[in-house]
Scaffold this active site. Structure first.
Site, PDB file in Angstrom:
ATOM      1  N   SER A  16       0.848  -1.194   0.000  1.00 40.67           N
ATOM      2  CA  SER A  16       0.000   0.000   0.000  1.00 40.67           C
ATOM      3  C   SER A  16       0.879   1.238   0.000  1.00 40.67           C
ATOM      4  CB  SER A  16      -0.896   0.004   1.241  1.00 40.67           C
ATOM      5  OG  SER A  16      -1.522   1.254   1.421  1.00 40.67           O
ATOM      6  N   TYR A  72      -1.873   0.356  11.128  1.00 39.06           N
ATOM      7  CA  TYR A  72      -2.054  -0.136   9.766  1.00 39.06           C
ATOM      8  C   TYR A  72      -0.849   0.242   8.905  1.00 39.06           C
ATOM      9  CZ  TYR A  72      -3.999  -0.814   5.099  1.00 39.06           C
ATOM     10  OH  TYR A  72      -4.201  -1.224   3.806  1.00 39.06           O
TER      11      TYR A  72
END
Length: 250
Positions: free
Chosen positions: A143, A156
């Site tokens: 990501s 995260y």
């Protein structure tokens, strides 16, 4: 590997996180022939079966829990014993709001195991088998959050940063073995995981991530930004002064 996809040779594909929207979009974009086999690995057998029915080829399902790290070597050994594997897509992941993690640190530990630790234990096992067979491709879904974790979701971001670093190191360790590691770094992806969240700039879709990944498989790039403009943005993000970075809420 890319040539075999273009030629339409039957492939054997393992999707870890078998109900992942992005992972399934990658599988669908591969253009698999009916004789290909996709193994969907995940926790919910009903959802895995429903996902498999939408595929244009043969499929099977196997139980897989990313947090059950003690079981990963045995699972991978069994799957490779049944036949060589062409592509393994590592797509397991969860996104829990930081406010929930602040209230329940066990959820934070579970997210770390799912988004990072479980990938490491399964992919080390996969890499060993692919090295032995002398070929194969590992696709790791990272990501843009890996570039610089933000105060809005530090846990995260940390899991993705760890996974991203591991994938790059794994790629270097497999260099020359015939095994390819592809790192996919999408930005904000609209879908189940981000439902209810306002889209960030340069937001994308699972289908777009799948198409970009399949296109990269046919070429030589091993790092895929989706959309491509994120590569420039990610470089800029690294140089924002920390006092300014702290003012970014998202």
């Amino acid at each position: 590997m890319p040539d075999s996809i273009l030629a339409g040779r039957p492939q054997r594909v393992l999707l870890l996180g078998g109900t992942s929207e992005i992972g399934l979009a990658v599988v669908e974009a591969l253009g698999l022939v009916p004789e290909s086999e996709v193994i969907l690995a995940g926790r919910d057998s009903e959802r895995l079966g429903a996902a498999g029915e939408s595929l244009p080829c043969r499929f099977s399902t196997v139980p897989f829990d990313a947090t059950a790290t003690a079981e990963h070597q045995e699972l991978v050994d069994k799957l490779f014993a049944e036949g060589s594997m062409d592509i393994v897509i590592s797509a397991a992941g969860v996104l829990v709001p930081q406010a929930d993690l602040d209230r329940d640190v066990q959820q934070a530990a579970t997210m770390i195991e799912t988004n990072f630790t479980g990938h490491v234990s399964t992919l080390l096992a996969v890499a060993g088998h692919m090295r032995a067979q002398g070929r194969g491709t590992i696709i790791v879904l990272s990501s843009v959050a890996a570039v610089r974790p933000r105060k809005a979701n530090p846990v995260y971001g940390a899991t993705k940063a760890g996974l991203d670093a591991f994938a790059r190191g794994l790629a270097d360790s497999l260099h020359g073995s015939g095994v390819r590691v592809m790192l996919v770094r999408p930005g904000f992806v609209t879908g189940r995981m981000t439902e209810g969240m306002p889209p960030a700039p340069l937001a994308t879709t699972p289908a777009a991530v799948g198409a970009a990944t399949a296109a990269a498989l046919r070429g030589k790039r091993d790092t895929v930004w989706v959309p491509p403009q994120l590569a420039v943005l990610a470089t800029a993000l690294k140089y924002i002064p920390r006092p300014l970075w702290r003012r970014i809420d998202r």
